[in-house]
Motif scaffolding. Structure first.
Motif, PDB file in Angstrom:
ATOM      1  N   SER A 533      -7.476   8.531  -1.781  1.00 24.12           N
ATOM      2  CA  SER A 533      -7.786   9.947  -1.653  1.00 24.12           C
ATOM      3  C   SER A 533      -8.181  10.555  -2.985  1.00 24.12           C
ATOM      4  CB  SER A 533      -6.577  10.695  -1.073  1.00 24.12           C
ATOM      5  OG  SER A 533      -6.829  12.081  -1.004  1.00 24.12           O
ATOM      6  N   GLU A 534      -7.465  10.212  -4.056  1.00 32.08           N
ATOM      7  CA  GLU A 534      -7.783  10.761  -5.373  1.00 32.08           C
ATOM      8  C   GLU A 534      -9.128  10.272  -5.879  1.00 32.08           C
ATOM      9  OE1 GLU A 534      -6.276  13.038  -6.934  1.00 32.08           O
ATOM     10  OE2 GLU A 534      -4.441  13.204  -5.760  1.00 32.08           O
ATOM     11  N   ASN A 538     -12.611  12.547  -6.293  1.00 24.16           N
ATOM     12  CA  ASN A 538     -13.311  12.649  -7.575  1.00 24.16           C
ATOM     13  C   ASN A 538     -14.780  12.271  -7.432  1.00 24.16           C
ATOM     14  OD1 ASN A 538     -12.887  12.953 -10.661  1.00 24.16           O
ATOM     15  ND2 ASN A 538     -13.997  11.018 -10.459  1.00 24.16           N
ATOM     16  N   GLY A 580      -5.469  20.886 -11.216  1.00 23.62           N
ATOM     17  CA  GLY A 580      -6.037  19.560 -11.040  1.00 23.62           C
ATOM     18  C   GLY A 580      -5.915  18.745 -12.308  1.00 23.62           C
ATOM     19  N   ARG A 582      -4.963  15.491 -12.405  1.00 21.38           N
ATOM     20  CA  ARG A 582      -3.895  14.481 -12.371  1.00 21.38           C
ATOM     21  C   ARG A 582      -4.273  13.245 -11.551  1.00 21.38           C
ATOM     22  NH1 ARG A 582      -1.631  19.507 -12.066  1.00 21.38           N
ATOM     23  NH2 ARG A 582      -0.048  20.012 -13.633  1.00 21.38           N
ATOM     24  N   GLY A 583      -5.502  13.217 -11.024  1.00 20.16           N
ATOM     25  CA  GLY A 583      -5.884  12.116 -10.137  1.00 20.16           C
ATOM     26  C   GLY A 583      -5.852  10.765 -10.816  1.00 20.16           C
TER      27      GLY A 583
END
Length: 618
Positions: A533-534, A538, A580, A582-583
């Motif tokens: 998902s991350e 992105n 945001g 932090r992905g």
């Protein structure tokens, strides 16, 4: 009968260039060659011109003989053959090791020598007795303790002066005693003019010394014999200096070439890799052969073999530059023919007259296909699972650096169990065999290995491919890269095309969860869904075309997300107030490995996780 004198001791810091432990000295007593004189005539005869003429003839023959030596051992051996017994009964040569070449570190303690004794004794004969019996084998080298000679002793002064001397004064006798490790000054019959000590002075450094001894039953050395000893020592020192510099250059060149080759091969899923590299004979020492294996996105792997024409430091340097260029181009994930096209352009910009051949192959373990392009290199050989062999037909193209271009990629099947061998011409071409004959011999050796075993180990197959090549049998370098195709089962690969919309991150999680359930990897579902998902979120921020989500199950679980944006994401540490950023930090914390690979159409962000069984084992 000769006296078994000991080994040398070195000098202190006053002796120019004297550093490090000593190499094994050489001792020899040899009969003269047939027809040689028994030695330079002595002074005082009725005809003075004749002795001088004999000395000149002897020196001419002796110096020519010493100059024949190519390396250190040959130079010292020729000195011993020239000096014994025509000039002396015993010759002792003492060298410093490592031999000074001009770049020794300043913190090395001067004058520390390691003593060795090497005997090559020969019974002395007169000129009428012929060359005598065959020479016995050398005695084994015996190492002694490290010694620290006096920094201001007579031996230091003798070597620093650089002139041969008799051992007929207290100082020279003391120096000879220190050199030969025996107290000759107080012995019952000190050698006096029966012993000459001559320093070996190279172009810039003291290389060691040579001691020439005559037995009591033979006339003493004369004053003119000092000149003879000086010439012998001078020519020997120049040969030793040349050998030391050549050995150093060859060592540097060989180290340079080996560091440019891969220290180890990767281990991508779906293919086994093995390699061999054999340098040519020591007269060539360094060349431009290279090989490489580079992992690509989608568990594909690039297989490269190349050869820069010539054998020199320049060839090795150009090889390193070309290999670096190929690695950079491979990271762009271009087709093989485009790789060679750009490599040819870059090689022309190097401004070198050297040309090179190169073969670039790309193996896809999912599709079981091979894509190959060739730039004037020898075609690879494919060993099929049934034991038959095939020369892969690839349009050769022009060599790299010629500028002709015209490279073409050819696609062909790569069945599981087949082995592809990429090689340089040193493996199949020699002075007594052309390339076509050599390739047929290679194919015969591969068929023989396959006949002994239905699936010979790849390392064994490489050894079989080399055949009986030995250290002295190679006119050229040999580089060999072998790849055994295993492939990936279709049920271990899943991929989807997703539109670049933010809501598709939810769809990516759902597809991942369903696939992991089918693969019995539910234990990885929660962490993998979060990471997917991350990464997908992105990608959709910058992508303008559909993105590709790919899952591969091999010895690890690998996830790849490909998009058309060249912007490479960077991990940063978000502040507490940030919503945001932090992905990639989560990816870095939860994944076993992750990275970003640039490709010609954009980039691929990937991460890997260990399988549950591996986690339990850890």
């Amino acid at each position: 009968m000769t006296k078994d004198l000991g080994a040398d001791r070195g000098t202190g810091g006053q002796a120019a260039g004297v550093r490090g432990p000593a190499a094994p000295p050489h001792r020899a007593e040899r009969p003269p060659a047939p027809g040689a004189t028994a030695g330079p005539p002595r002074d005082g005869g009725p005809d003075v011109a004749e002795p001088q003429t004999d000395r000149l003839r002897y020196l001419d023959a002796a110096t020519r003989r010493i100059a024949r030596g190519i390396n250190l051992d040959e130079t010292l051996d020729e000195l011993c053959r020239a000096a014994v017994p025509a000039f002396a009964d015993t010759a002792f040569v003492h060298l410093y090791a490592p031999l000074p070449v001009g770049d020794e570190p300043d913190d090395v303690a001067p004058g520390i020598l390691r003593l060795h004794t090497t005997e090559r004794a020969r019974p002395r004969q007169s000129a009428t007795q012929g060359s005598g019996p065959p020479a016995p084998a050398p005695a084994p080298v015996r190492a002694a303790e490290v010694v620290r000679p006096s920094a201001t002793g007579p031996l230091t002064e003798l070597l620093h002066a650089g002139r041969p001397v008799f051992a007929d004064t207290p100082d020279t006798a003391s120096a000879a005693s220190e050199l030969l490790e025996t107290d000759i000054a107080s012995s019952a019959a000190p050698p006096g003019r029966r012993l000459i000590v001559a320093p070996l002075h190279g172009r810039h450094h003291v290389m060691g010394s040579v001691a020439l001894l005559r037995e009591p039953d033979r006339p003493d050395f004369s004053g003119d014999d000092l000149l003879v000893a000086s010439q012998l020592a001078t020519h020997t020192a120049l040969g030793v200096d040349k050998a030391a510099l050549y050995a150093r250059e060859a060592s540097v060149a060989d180290a340079l070439q080996r560091t440019m080759l891969p220290s180890s091969l990767p281990a991508p899923a779906g293919v086994l890799l093995a390699s061999r590299y054999l340098p040519a004979s020591r007269t060539a020492q360094v060349g431009g052969d290279w090989y490489d294996a580079i992992p690509l996105p989608g568990n594909r792997v690039a297989l490269i073999i190349g050869d820069v024409m010539g054998h020199s430091m320049t060839s090795a340097a150009i090889m390193g530059q070309l290999r670096t260029i190929v690695q950079t181009l491979a990271g762009l994930d271009l087709p093989p023919d485009e790789i060679l096209h750009h490599l040819d352009e870059q090689a022309e910009r190097l401004g070198s007259e050297h040309t090179a051949t190169c073969l670039y192959a790309m193996y896809d373990p999912v599709l079981h296909r091979l894509l190959v392009s060739n730039a004037g290199h020898l075609p690879p050989v494919l060993l099929h699972p049934d034991g038959s062999t095939e020369v892969v037909q690839v349009p050769p193209g022009a060599p790299i650096g010629v500028g002709g271009g015209g490279f073409e990629s050819v696609e062909m099947p790569a069945p599981a169990g087949a082995t592809l061998l990429l090689y340089t011409d040193g493996l199949v071409e020699s002075r007594d065999s052309d390339v076509l004959t050599g390739v047929e011999r290679l194919r015969a050796r591969l068929r023989e290995a396959a006949a002994k075993s239905t699936s010979p180990a790849l390392e064994v197959l490489c050894d079989q491919a080399l055949g009986t090549l030995g250290p002295g049998d190679r006119d050229d370098d040999v580089a060999l890269l072998a790849a055994r195709f295993k492939g990936l089962l279709p049920e271990t690969v899943a991929y989807w095309y997703l539109a670049p919309r933010p809501q598709n991150a939810r769809q990516a999680r759902r597809l991942t969860r369903r696939t992991l359930r089918d693969w019995d990897l539910d234990d990885l579902s929660e962490s993998t869904e979060l990471l997917v998902s991350e990464v997908v979120a992105n990608a959709v921020r910058f992508a303008s075309r559909p993105i590709v989500l790919r899952l591969l199950r091999t010895d690890v679980l690998r996830c790849e997300v490909e998009d058309d944006s060249p912007i490479v994401p960077r991990m940063r540490h978000a502040r507490l107030s940030d919503e945001g950023g932090r992905g990639l930090f989560l990816v870095d914390q939860l994944a076993q490995r992750w990275g970003v690979t640039r490709v010609s159409t954009g980039k691929v962000v990937w991460f890997e996780q260990p399988l549950p069984s591996d986690r339990d084992a850890g």
